[in-house]
Design an enzyme around this catalytic site. Structure first.
Site, PDB file in Angstrom:
ATOM      1  N   HIS A 131       0.774  -1.215   0.155  1.00 45.45           N
ATOM      2  CA  HIS A 131       0.129   0.039  -0.020  1.00 45.45           C
ATOM      3  C   HIS A 131       0.843   1.295   0.073  1.00 45.45           C
ATOM      4  CE1 HIS A 131       0.205  -0.481   4.674  1.00 45.45           C
ATOM      5  NE2 HIS A 131       0.238   1.154   4.252  1.00 45.45           N
ATOM      6  N   ASP A 163      -0.996  -7.339   0.662  1.00 43.59           N
ATOM      7  CA  ASP A 163      -0.331  -6.105   0.912  1.00 43.59           C
ATOM      8  C   ASP A 163       1.381  -6.160   1.349  1.00 43.59           C
ATOM      9  OD1 ASP A 163      -0.246  -3.278   1.250  1.00 43.59           O
ATOM     10  OD2 ASP A 163      -0.849  -3.411   3.337  1.00 43.59           O
ATOM     11  N   SER A 238       4.502   1.163   8.471  1.00 46.66           N
ATOM     12  CA  SER A 238       4.222   0.285   7.626  1.00 46.66           C
ATOM     13  C   SER A 238       5.497  -0.302   6.903  1.00 46.66           C
ATOM     14  CB  SER A 238       3.270   0.934   6.338  1.00 46.66           C
ATOM     15  OG  SER A 238       1.811   1.037   6.732  1.00 46.66           O
TER      16      SER A 238
END
Length: 288
Positions: A131, A163, A238
């Site tokens: 992402h 992801d 992330s």
């Protein structure tokens, strides 16, 4: 700061606060009125619950904003729990293999999306979240090493359904690959560290425990199982690793649950190492 919907949709039980008078006692409301108030509180809480992916635009600028407020008065910090010595060693081993990932920006110089990643082998393959690349709109990918060196990274492959994405930097980058935990070895209650670049603050380490395994959560249009942790995770984390006390990667930090979008509340989610290893092996096998 821009965020996008990501992994996780935590469910109850919910704490319902009764309506209290200013002195802390129950008001004169009847039982039915208190129940109605409780229902209103529950609706407000549920409406405010959001799950955000941890890709953030202009993370470095946000980090500077946070640093600029350090001198302002704020709530007293909670006493820190003692940190086991093995976690200190795990952090020392992990940080050298973790990078900041910046996507897009073009001539403007400011990245469109930022996150983290970590080296997984001696060929300098780097695992991160897909992402982050998606939010960057297909722009060029730059990786910043712990010593400040920057490299343009090759995108070896991406898998949006899980992801995950794999990058690659030149051999002279010399990143130290992180060991992966054995499948099925992660245990609820064991201490873990989240390492990455929250708000652009590279090399940040936070500690917690594994709160749950096989947590059913939603990732985009897909449902997956995730490792839940209370280690502090924020935008920019992330793609960074969640590691155990031996410095082994047990998951890839991907999302957090928030109330009213206000950052970490101690409910974070990581893609489990079994899924990470399977996907990375497939991507690297296809892309080299």
């Amino acid at each position: 700061m821009a965020v996008q919907t990501g992994l996780g949709e935590p469910r109850g039980p919910w704490f319902v606060s009764p309506e209290l008078d200013p002195d802390g006692r129950y008001g004169d409301a009847t039982g039915s009125a208190r129940e109605a108030a409780a229902r209103r509180w529950r609706r407000r809480l549920l409406a405010g619950l959001a799950v955000v992916a941890l890709s953030a635009a202009s993370g470095a600028a946000a980090g500077g904003w946070v640093a600029s407020r350090d001198g302002e008065p704020g709530p007293a910090a909670a006493s820190a729990a003692p940190v086991p010595a093995e976690l200190v060693t795990a952090a020392e081993r992990t940080v050298p293999g973790v990078v900041s990932v910046m996507v897009g920006g073009g001539g403007s110089g400011a990245a469109t999306a930022t996150g983290s990643g970590f080296a997984v082998d001696n060929e300098q393959h780097i695992i991160t979240n897909d992402h982050i690349l998606a939010k960057g709109g297909g722009g060029s990918v730059t990786v910043e090493l712990p010593d400040g060196r920057r490299y343009t990274a090759e995108v070896v492959g991406r898998e949006s359904s899980s992801d995950l994405a794999v990058l690659k930097v030149p051999p002279n980058a010399g990143l130290a690959p992180l060991p992966l935990a054995k499948p099925g070895s992660t245990r609820v209650g064991e201490p873990v560290l989240a390492v990455g670049s929250p708000l652009g603050l590279a090399g940040t380490v936070t500690a917690g425990i594994v709160s749950a395994l096989n947590r059913q959560v939603r990732l985009g249009a897909n449902r997956h199982t995730a490792v839940q942790t209370d280690a502090s995770i924020n935008p920019g984390n992330s793609g960074g690793p969640l590691v155990n006390a031996r410095g082994e990667v047990v998951g890839v930090n991907t999302a957090i649950a928030t109330i009213d979008g206000n950052g970490s509340i101690g409910i974070g989610f990581a893609i489990p190492i079994e899924q990470v290893q399977q996907t990375a092996d497939t991507i690297i096998g296809k892309g080299g």
